[in-house]
Design a protein around this motif. Structure first.
Motif, PDB file in Angstrom:
ATOM      1  N   ALA A 244       0.743  -1.191  -0.102  1.00 40.84           N
ATOM      2  CA  ALA A 244      -0.220  -0.161  -0.049  1.00 40.84           C
ATOM      3  C   ALA A 244       0.905   1.423   0.061  1.00 40.84           C
ATOM      4  CB  ALA A 244      -0.874   0.142   1.024  1.00 40.84           C
ATOM      5  N   ILE A 245       2.110   1.170   0.831  1.00 39.36           N
ATOM      6  CA  ILE A 245       2.768   2.674   0.874  1.00 39.36           C
ATOM      7  C   ILE A 245       3.428   2.572  -0.371  1.00 39.36           C
ATOM      8  CG2 ILE A 245       4.778   3.602   2.123  1.00 39.36           C
ATOM      9  CD1 ILE A 245       3.709   2.360   4.758  1.00 39.36           C
ATOM     10  N   GLU A 246       4.129   1.338  -0.750  1.00 38.23           N
ATOM     11  CA  GLU A 246       4.803   1.791  -2.050  1.00 38.23           C
ATOM     12  C   GLU A 246       3.955   2.121  -3.243  1.00 38.23           C
ATOM     13  OE1 GLU A 246       8.844   0.661  -2.027  1.00 38.23           O
ATOM     14  OE2 GLU A 246       8.210  -1.469  -2.260  1.00 38.23           O
ATOM     15  N   ALA A 247       2.648   1.420  -3.364  1.00 36.37           N
ATOM     16  CA  ALA A 247       1.819   1.901  -4.707  1.00 36.37           C
ATOM     17  C   ALA A 247       1.497   3.295  -4.384  1.00 36.37           C
ATOM     18  CB  ALA A 247       0.575   0.946  -4.283  1.00 36.37           C
ATOM     19  N   TYR A 248       1.345   3.828  -3.248  1.00 40.30           N
ATOM     20  CA  TYR A 248       1.057   5.437  -3.102  1.00 40.30           C
ATOM     21  C   TYR A 248       1.937   6.144  -3.300  1.00 40.30           C
ATOM     22  CZ  TYR A 248      -0.703   9.893  -1.240  1.00 40.30           C
ATOM     23  OH  TYR A 248      -1.158  11.142  -0.922  1.00 40.30           O
ATOM     24  N   THR A 249       3.337   6.058  -2.877  1.00 41.56           N
ATOM     25  CA  THR A 249       4.411   6.796  -3.131  1.00 41.56           C
ATOM     26  C   THR A 249       5.288   6.442  -4.559  1.00 41.56           C
ATOM     27  OG1 THR A 249       5.628   5.138  -2.003  1.00 41.56           O
ATOM     28  CG2 THR A 249       4.780   7.145  -0.714  1.00 41.56           C
ATOM     29  N   SER A 250       4.810   5.420  -5.138  1.00 40.23           N
ATOM     30  CA  SER A 250       5.484   5.270  -6.462  1.00 40.23           C
ATOM     31  C   SER A 250       5.362   6.421  -7.406  1.00 40.23           C
ATOM     32  CB  SER A 250       4.745   4.042  -7.155  1.00 40.23           C
ATOM     33  OG  SER A 250       5.060   3.964  -8.548  1.00 40.23           O
ATOM     34  N   ALA A 251       6.345   6.484  -8.220  1.00 44.98           N
ATOM     35  CA  ALA A 251       6.541   7.678  -9.068  1.00 44.98           C
ATOM     36  C   ALA A 251       5.353   7.640 -10.175  1.00 44.98           C
ATOM     37  CB  ALA A 251       7.870   7.558  -9.653  1.00 44.98           C
ATOM     38  N   VAL A 252       4.848   6.264 -10.204  1.00 46.52           N
ATOM     39  CA  VAL A 252       3.942   6.220 -11.498  1.00 46.52           C
ATOM     40  C   VAL A 252       2.317   5.679 -11.071  1.00 46.52           C
ATOM     41  CG1 VAL A 252       5.639   5.415 -13.204  1.00 46.52           C
ATOM     42  CG2 VAL A 252       4.350   3.470 -11.631  1.00 46.52           C
ATOM     43  N   ALA A 253       2.238   6.296  -9.484  1.00 50.46           N
ATOM     44  CA  ALA A 253       0.842   6.197  -9.215  1.00 50.46           C
ATOM     45  C   ALA A 253      -0.142   6.929  -9.809  1.00 50.46           C
ATOM     46  CB  ALA A 253       0.850   6.353  -7.604  1.00 50.46           C
ATOM     47  N   ASN A 254      -1.384   6.414  -9.547  1.00 49.37           N
ATOM     48  CA  ASN A 254      -2.408   6.997 -10.349  1.00 49.37           C
ATOM     49  C   ASN A 254      -3.694   7.569  -9.317  1.00 49.37           C
ATOM     50  OD1 ASN A 254      -4.544   4.682 -10.851  1.00 49.37           O
ATOM     51  ND2 ASN A 254      -2.727   3.834 -11.683  1.00 49.37           N
ATOM     52  N   PRO A 255      -4.787   8.075  -9.639  1.00 50.40           N
ATOM     53  CA  PRO A 255      -5.788   8.270  -8.738  1.00 50.40           C
ATOM     54  C   PRO A 255      -6.571   7.085  -8.085  1.00 50.40           C
ATOM     55  CG  PRO A 255      -5.881  10.072 -10.410  1.00 50.40           C
ATOM     56  CD  PRO A 255      -4.862   8.942 -10.902  1.00 50.40           C
ATOM     57  N   ILE A 256      -6.755   5.988  -8.960  1.00 49.45           N
ATOM     58  CA  ILE A 256      -7.499   4.792  -8.345  1.00 49.45           C
ATOM     59  C   ILE A 256      -6.567   4.099  -7.628  1.00 49.45           C
ATOM     60  CG2 ILE A 256      -8.454   2.722  -9.046  1.00 49.45           C
ATOM     61  CD1 ILE A 256      -9.352   4.339 -11.907  1.00 49.45           C
ATOM     62  N   SER A 257      -5.229   3.813  -8.249  1.00 51.05           N
ATOM     63  CA  SER A 257      -4.323   3.028  -7.198  1.00 51.05           C
ATOM     64  C   SER A 257      -4.074   3.795  -5.925  1.00 51.05           C
ATOM     65  CB  SER A 257      -2.952   2.677  -8.091  1.00 51.05           C
ATOM     66  OG  SER A 257      -2.457   3.969  -8.269  1.00 51.05           O
ATOM     67  N   SER A 258      -4.001   5.089  -6.079  1.00 54.14           N
ATOM     68  CA  SER A 258      -3.753   5.714  -4.824  1.00 54.14           C
ATOM     69  C   SER A 258      -4.960   5.665  -3.823  1.00 54.14           C
ATOM     70  CB  SER A 258      -3.244   7.357  -4.998  1.00 54.14           C
ATOM     71  OG  SER A 258      -2.342   7.372  -5.681  1.00 54.14           O
ATOM     72  N   ALA A 259      -6.314   5.747  -4.511  1.00 48.51           N
ATOM     73  CA  ALA A 259      -7.199   5.682  -3.544  1.00 48.51           C
ATOM     74  C   ALA A 259      -7.381   4.251  -2.807  1.00 48.51           C
ATOM     75  CB  ALA A 259      -8.634   5.920  -4.070  1.00 48.51           C
ATOM     76  N   LEU A 260      -7.115   3.149  -3.401  1.00 45.36           N
ATOM     77  CA  LEU A 260      -7.239   1.780  -2.897  1.00 45.36           C
ATOM     78  C   LEU A 260      -5.988   1.911  -1.949  1.00 45.36           C
ATOM     79  CD1 LEU A 260      -7.743  -0.338  -6.130  1.00 45.36           C
ATOM     80  CD2 LEU A 260      -9.199  -0.166  -4.205  1.00 45.36           C
ATOM     81  N   ALA A 261      -4.961   2.258  -2.241  1.00 52.28           N
ATOM     82  CA  ALA A 261      -3.621   2.350  -1.311  1.00 52.28           C
ATOM     83  C   ALA A 261      -4.077   3.194   0.041  1.00 52.28           C
ATOM     84  CB  ALA A 261      -2.232   2.789  -1.835  1.00 52.28           C
ATOM     85  N   LEU A 262      -4.399   4.157   0.115  1.00 54.11           N
ATOM     86  CA  LEU A 262      -4.711   4.782   1.036  1.00 54.11           C
ATOM     87  C   LEU A 262      -5.740   4.114   1.958  1.00 54.11           C
ATOM     88  CD1 LEU A 262      -4.550   8.393  -0.229  1.00 54.11           C
ATOM     89  CD2 LEU A 262      -3.085   7.426   1.442  1.00 54.11           C
ATOM     90  N   GLN A 263      -6.774   3.616   1.559  1.00 50.69           N
ATOM     91  CA  GLN A 263      -7.913   2.995   2.135  1.00 50.69           C
ATOM     92  C   GLN A 263      -7.333   1.631   3.017  1.00 50.69           C
ATOM     93  OE1 GLN A 263     -10.847   4.036   3.205  1.00 50.69           O
ATOM     94  NE2 GLN A 263     -11.454   2.051   4.305  1.00 50.69           N
ATOM     95  N   ALA A 264      -6.546   1.135   2.036  1.00 47.92           N
ATOM     96  CA  ALA A 264      -5.749  -0.040   2.467  1.00 47.92           C
ATOM     97  C   ALA A 264      -4.857   0.094   3.775  1.00 47.92           C
ATOM     98  CB  ALA A 264      -5.027  -0.771   1.279  1.00 47.92           C
TER      99      ALA A 264
END
Length: 387
Positions: free
Chosen positions: A196-216
């Motif tokens: 979750a943390i790496e998905a959110y902070t990745s240089a290629v994150a997107n709004p949908i992946s970030s929303a899922l990551a933050l909730q996770a």
């Protein structure tokens, strides 16, 4: 932006009972149940076989797996599938079982060896695959990647294709988590948090992946320790199972970064389980990435419940790292130096290998060999960051 989620989710306590119906929908007559030798003897494996028999489907049980899957085992398993006329695979287990099942299923339909599928498009869709996770950690039940050790060159291959390697169905029953030993609850849970943390902070994150990551992140922070302390806590187990799946969907549509780059390198070199390896390096990579990216880590702190109201991003970014550091300590995950096979003389070579990993390219902050050397040394010394 691209976001792929081809896998049908079946979730909730007792949902394993729906597996027979899911298999029947494919119209197949021969299934392989891929699992490890321990899980093959559990009530879950027996329930699956009973359901398949009730659906008029024959089942071959396959248990030739390593704790970390390797290429030659995938090739052997694929040959077994062909010999037995297997039409669908049911993967019962953690990330290793599911990753090996994906690789075997792709080898069967593409007629190539496991090594030939490394980092190339997969032309033909794999055999139908139903994943039944027994841990809350990898999210492999919804990812279209299989991480397999190349035994010839000693590195972890990435077999990946959104169209050809996404599981067809994921049956996520939290009841299967209640018998996990605490050490697995801990390492798998921090694995999910890392995703979750790496998905959110990745240089290629997107709004949908970030929303899922933050909730996770929020769900893991609220429920991981509860699961570790009280395996019978159904609410916490349900939340962790779902959070793990969400984190998997997040990172596969974003990417992971330096934690995974160094953890996979160290895991191959020293045979340290993946979830444990991620736990060893997560706080140190977060601290490396923090400078210049405080807003990201401040938002993480808010989701973890670690933020100080009224404090600025700089302070809350540090508090996110402190929370993770303390959580890992509370869960009693082994220290890097506690593994007798670890040799600091290897760190330069390991760091160079991690720096060459494609995952390093998508880290939020550019990272070089010398940075990895420092991270390895700090982890080996169990250096305290903010405690």
């Amino acid at each position: 932006m691209r976001f792929s989620m081809r896998t049908k989710l079946i979730t909730g306590y007792g949902c394993l009972d729906q597996l027979g119906e899911a298999v029947r929908s494919f119209g197949v007559k021969k299934v392989m149940l891929c699992t490890d030798s321990f899980l093959a003897q559990t009530p879950a494996a027996a329930a699956i076989q009973t359901q398949l028999a009730g659906a008029g489907v024959s089942c071959e049980v396959y248990t030739q797996l390593q704790p970390e899957p390797i290429d030659v085992d995938c090739d052997r398993g694929a040959a077994f599938c062909k010999e037995q006329g297997v039409e669908l695979i049911v993967a019962l287990g953690g990330g290793s079982v599911m990753d090996q099942s994906k690789a075997m299923a792709a080898i069967v339909t593409n007629g190539k060896s496991c090594r030939e599928l490394d980092d190339v498009p997969i032309p033909k869709r794999m055999l139908p695959l139903i994943c039944v996770p027994t841990t809350a950690g990898t999210g492999s039940e919804v990812t279209f990647v299989s991480v397999i050790t190349n035994t010839q060159d000693q590195y972890k291959m990435t077999i990946m294709d959104a169209d050809s390697l996404s599981p067809d169905v994921a049956v996520c029953d939290p009841a299967l988590l209640t018998t996990l030993p605490p050490k697995l609850v801990a390492s798998c849970g921090v694995d999910a948090l890392t995703h979750a943390i790496e998905a959110y902070t990745s240089a290629v994150a997107n709004p949908i992946s970030s929303a899922l990551a933050l909730q996770a992140m929020e769900m893991i922070a609220q429920n991981l320790k509860r699961c570790w302390e009280t395996p019978s806590d159904r609410e916490a187990q349900s939340a962790m199972m779902l959070a793990s799946t969400m984190a998997g969907a997040a990172f596969i549509n974003s990417d992971v970064g330096a934690v995974h780059a160094v953890a996979e390198t160290v895991g191959v070199a020293y045979h340290i389980p993946h979830g444990v390896a991620n736990s060893l390096f997560l706080p140190y990579v977060m601290e490396f990435n923090r400078a210049g990216n405080e807003a990201y880590y401040a938002r993480i702190a808010h989701r973890l419940g670690a933020a100080e109201p009224g404090a600025g991003d700089g302070e809350n970014a540090k508090r996110s790292i402190r929370f993770v550091e303390e959580l890992i300590a509370q869960l009693k995950i082994p220290a890097f130096a506690s593994f007798p096979q670890v040799d600091p003389a290897d760190f330069e070579a390991l760091a160079a290998r991690a720096a060459k990993s494609p995952m390093s390219l998508d880290n939020r902050k550019p990272i070089e060999t010398e940075d990895y050397v420092r991270i390895l040394r700090d982890a080996y010394q169990s250096k305290k960051i903010y405690r």
